[in-house]
Design an enzyme around this catalytic site. Structure first.
Site, PDB file in Angstrom:
ATOM      1  N   CYS A 198       0.810  -1.217   0.000  1.00 22.63           N
ATOM      2  CA  CYS A 198       0.000   0.000   0.000  1.00 22.63           C
ATOM      3  C   CYS A 198       0.842   1.266   0.000  1.00 22.63           C
ATOM      4  CB  CYS A 198      -0.928   0.014   1.215  1.00 22.63           C
ATOM      5  SG  CYS A 198      -1.673  -1.573   1.586  1.00 22.63           S
TER       6      CYS A 198
ATOM      7  N   HIS B 293      -9.132   3.606  -1.464  1.00 25.29           N
ATOM      8  CA  HIS B 293      -7.793   3.010  -1.338  1.00 25.29           C
ATOM      9  C   HIS B 293      -7.455   2.137  -2.547  1.00 25.29           C
ATOM     10  CE1 HIS B 293      -4.162   1.520   0.278  1.00 25.29           C
ATOM     11  NE2 HIS B 293      -4.623   0.500   0.979  1.00 25.29           N
TER      12      HIS B 293
END
Length: 387
Positions: free
Chosen positions: A85, A333
Site C-alpha cells: 500500500c 484506497h
C-alpha cells in the site's frame, strides 16, 4: 543536494469503474497533473517512477512502461515500485531523489490500481500478499484480522473503545463528502458507524476502507523548473523505513515502528517537528491505523489518540486537521495510487485549491503512507508559499 518542488498533481476519481483500465485511469491522473503544472512540457520529463501492487492481482511485469508509453512519454525511463500500500508513496520518494541528485530536472511519480474487477474472495487473497505469507496469509488471516489484533491490543492497553474508531469514520466521511474524487463521498452518523456489521471484532464495516480503482500522479522538479510553473510546493523532508512484515514478529502491536522512524527522518530533514504541522494525510486503511498514526507521528503521547478525536482536534476545523481528503476510509484506497494521492491532496491544500475542504492558513502539510500492516512506511513534509 538541491531543493525539490511539487509543481503539479492530479488524480482520477476513486471508485468502481468497470469501463476503465489501469492505463486510462493513469492517463486521467497524468493529464490532470500536467494541467496543474503550467510551464512544464511532457518533453521536460526525464524520469518516471510508478507504484502498483499488481493491477488487480495480475502481477503485470511491465505495467510501468505500459502506462507511461500510453500517455506518450516515449523513451522516458520508468521504474515500477511494489511496496504494498506504500508503493506510490515510495515512488514519490524515488522521484524526489532523482531530482535531488541531479540525475533528473523533472520527474513524474504516480500509482494506479484496478481492484473491483475481482470477487471478494480473490481480492482478499491478493490483498494478503502484503502480509507475512507463511504465518498470516496461508493460515487464513486477513488484513482486517491483522488490524483487529492491533485494535484489540490498543483497547486493552489504553483508555479506548470501538466508539473512537467510529468517530474516526464519521470525521473522514464528513471530509470525503466535500471531495468530488472520493469513492464513498457521503456522510455517516455516529450510529451508522457504531452499529455497522462486524468484519473482524472489534472492527466493523465502517471502520474499514473500501477497495477502489484509481490513479494519481505527481510532478516534481528542480527549483529552476519550479520557478516557471504556476504553483510550487517544496518537498521539505522525506523519510522512509522498514519493519518486520509479520505482526507477530514485532515487539509491539500498538505502534508501527516504521512510521515513527520515517517521520523522525522527515522532520529532521525539514527542520520541523510535529507541532509545526498544519494538517496531515495519514494512512487510515482501518480506523485503528489513524489513531496509531497520531501517536507514531508525534501528534500526541502514547495512549492519547482517543483524546484527540474526542476533543475534535483532528476535525477539518480543528487545530490539526487529519485526512481532509476523506482519507482511505472515504476517499478510497486504490493500493498503488494511495500514497501519491495523499500528495495530490497536500498540493491542493498548500496551493489553496481544495475547495470546500480548504484549510485556511495551511502552510506545512504531512503525508503518511504505510505498506501492509507496517512493513514499510514513507512520510513527506511539504511546505507551501516558498517560491
Amino acid at each position: 543536494m538541491r531543493d525539490v518542488y511539487v509543481v503539479g498533481a492530479g488524480q482520477s476519481k476513486y471508485g468502481a469503474f468497470p469501463d476503465e483500465s489501469y492505463r486510462s485511469l493513469f492517463e486521467t491522473a497524468y493529464e490532470s497533473a500536467l494541467d496543474s503544472a503550467g510551464g512544464i512540457d511532457p518533453g521536460d520529463i526525464d524520469e518516471a517512477v510508478v507504484g502498483s501492487l499488481g493491477v488487480g492481482g495480475r502481477q503485470l511485469g511491465l505495467s510501468g512502461p505500459a502506462v507511461t508509453e500510453h500517455v506518450g512519454l516515449h523513451g522516458v525511463p520508468c521504474s515500477r515500485i511494489e511496496n504494498a500500500c506504500a508503493a506510490s508513496g515510495y515512488a514519490v520518494r524515488q522521484a524526489v531523489q532523482a531530482v535531488k541528485s541531479g540525475m533528473a530536472d523533472v520527474a513524474l511519480a504516480g500509482g494506479y490500481e484496478v481492484m473491483t474487477d475481482m470477487s471478494g474472495d480473490v481480492a482478499k487473497y491478493w490483498l494478503g500478499v502484503s502480509g507475512e505469507t507463511e504465518w498470516e496469509r496461508l493460515t487464513g488471516t486477513t488484513f482486517s484480522g491483522v488490524y483487529a489484533q492491533m485494535a484489540s491490543a490498543y483497547i486493552d492497553a489504553y483508555d479506548a473503545s470501538p466508539d473512537h474508531f467510529s468517530k474516526v469514520a464519521v470525521k473522514n466521511h464528513a471530509n470525503g463528502a466535500k471531495n468530488p474524487k472520493a469513492h464513498l463521498g457521503f456522510t455517516c452518523s455516529f450510529d451508522d458507524a457504531r452499529d455497522a456489521p462486524v468484519v473482524a471484532d472489534p472492527l466493523n464495516l465502517y471502520h474499514c476502507c473500501p477497495t477502489s480503482d484509481g490513479a494519481a500522479a505527481v510532478i516534481v522538479a528542480s527549483e529552476e523548473f519550479a520557478e516557471k510553473c504556476d504553483d510550487a510546493v517544496r518537498v521539505a523532508g522525506v523519510g522512509a523505513a522498514s519493519e518486520r512484515v509479520g505482526l507477530f514478529q514485532r515487539d509491539s502491536y500498538t505502534s508501527i515502528r516504521s512510521t515513527e522512524e520515517a517521520a523522525n527522518t522527515a522532520y529532521e530533514m525539514a527542520g520541523v517537528g510535529p507541532d509545526d504541522i498544519d494538517f496531515a494525510e495519514v494512512h487510515d486503511c482501518f480506523a485503528i491505523a489513524e489513531l496509531l498514526a497520531y501517536e507514531d507521528l508525534g501528534f500526541c503521547e502514547r495512549g492519547e489518540a482517543p483524546n484527540l478525536i474526542d476533543r475534535g482536534v483532528t476535525e477539518l476545523d480543528g487545530d490539526l486537521p487529519v485526512n481532509p481528503s476523506g482519507g482511505l476510509k472515504s476517499k478510497g484506497h486504490p493500493i498503488g495510487a494511495t500514497g501519491a494521492g495523499q500528495v495530490v491532496e497536500a498540493f491542493s491544500q498548500l496551493t489553496g485549491q481544495a475547495g470546500d475542504r480548504q484549510i485556511e492558513g495551511a502552510n506545512v502539510g504531512l503525508t503518511h503512507n504505510v505498506g501492509g500492516s507496517g512493513g514499510a512506511a514513507v512520510v513527506h513534509v511539504l511546505e507551501g508559499g516558498v517560491l
